[in-house]
Design an enzyme around this catalytic site. Structure first.
Site, PDB file in Angstrom:
ATOM      1  N   TYR A  38      44.210  39.913  25.190  1.00 32.82           N
ATOM      2  CA  TYR A  38      43.444  38.858  25.860  1.00 32.82           C
ATOM      3  C   TYR A  38      43.040  37.728  24.922  1.00 32.82           C
ATOM      4  CZ  TYR A  38      42.960  42.502  29.377  1.00 32.82           C
ATOM      5  OH  TYR A  38      43.219  43.468  30.310  1.00 32.82           O
TER       6      TYR A  38
ATOM      7  N   HIS B 297      40.426  33.107  29.983  1.00 38.79           N
ATOM      8  CA  HIS B 297      39.153  33.801  30.185  1.00 38.79           C
ATOM      9  C   HIS B 297      38.396  34.003  28.870  1.00 38.79           C
ATOM     10  CE1 HIS B 297      37.272  35.125  33.756  1.00 38.79           C
ATOM     11  NE2 HIS B 297      37.702  36.356  33.844  1.00 38.79           N
TER      12      HIS B 297
ATOM     13  N   PHE C 281      34.063  43.874  28.663  1.00 42.26           N
ATOM     14  CA  PHE C 281      34.978  43.190  29.566  1.00 42.26           C
ATOM     15  C   PHE C 281      34.167  42.228  30.433  1.00 42.26           C
ATOM     16  CE2 PHE C 281      37.621  46.632  28.178  1.00 42.26           C
ATOM     17  CZ  PHE C 281      38.842  46.012  27.990  1.00 42.26           C
TER      18      PHE C 281
ATOM     19  N   ASN D 190      33.753  41.224  33.550  1.00 41.94           N
ATOM     20  CA  ASN D 190      32.999  41.505  34.773  1.00 41.94           C
ATOM     21  C   ASN D 190      31.750  42.354  34.552  1.00 41.94           C
ATOM     22  OD1 ASN D 190      35.008  40.040  35.949  1.00 41.94           O
ATOM     23  ND2 ASN D 190      35.915  41.720  37.073  1.00 41.94           N
TER      24      ASN D 190
END
EC number: 3.1.1.29
Length: 189
Positions: free
Chosen positions: A15, A20, A64, A66
């Site tokens: 990532y 994001h 993470f 969320n």
């Protein structure tokens, strides 16, 4: 007075350069600009650089995106901070790529990481810096879009935006959120 800058993102190499993770990228540039020690400590479900010379924590939650609120709530409790003493940096689909927007408070705007923070700390009243990443053509593409890296054409603009966001946050640390609103809200296209 801001005592912690919290960049939102996802842990893991896969990532690292995704849309994001612009919050992590901004925290990294702030650490560089402030010449903070490179040593990260793991605490509060986060990687934290204690930049003591400037009396600020630079934080990358490792829960993470969320579940960012879990890390932020723990940070507030462990470091005895109020929501007004943190500043959260994150990607925003509703702002075009190249845009930076500083706000004193507000809703999640549909951002799940910010929603998690609001739910966990029970307030929308915390400063935030939104980094525009633009929106894909179709709503069904959002998950893949935010987890994809910037394309070759976007990378130069993204570097400028990250640097500009870093300078904005130096202003916030020096002068406060209120006095930095006008200078931080910009579009670099």
């Amino acid at each position: 007075m801001i005592k912690a800058i919290i960049g939102l993102g996802n842990p893991g190499k896969q990532y690292k350069n995704t849309r994001h993770n612009v919050g992590f990228m901004v925290v990294d540039i702030v650490a560089f600009l402030l010449k903070c020690p490179k040593k990260e400590k793991e605490c509060c479900f986060s990687k934290i650089i204690e930049c003591k010379e400037h009396d600020v924590l630079l934080v990358k939650p490792q829960t993470f995106m969320n579940n960012s609120g879990i890390a932020v709530k723990n940070l507030l409790e462990d470091y005895n901070l109020t929501p007004q003493e943190i500043l959260v940096v994150y990607d925003d689909l509703d702002l075009p790529l190249g845009s930076i927007r500083l706000r004193k408070s507000g809703s999640s705007g549909g951002h799940r990481g910010v929603k998690s923070i609001i739910e966990n700390i029970k307030t929308e009243n915390f400063p935030r810096l939104k980094i525009g990443i633009g929106r894909p053509q179709h709503k069904s593409q959002v998950a893949d879009y935010v987890l994809s890296p910037f394309n070759k054409d976007e990378k130069l603009l993204v570097e400028k935006v990250i640097n500009e966001a870093g300078k904005c946050l130096l202003n916030v640390l020096k002068y406060g959120v209120d006095k930095s609103l006008d200078s931080c809200n910009k579009k670099l296209i």
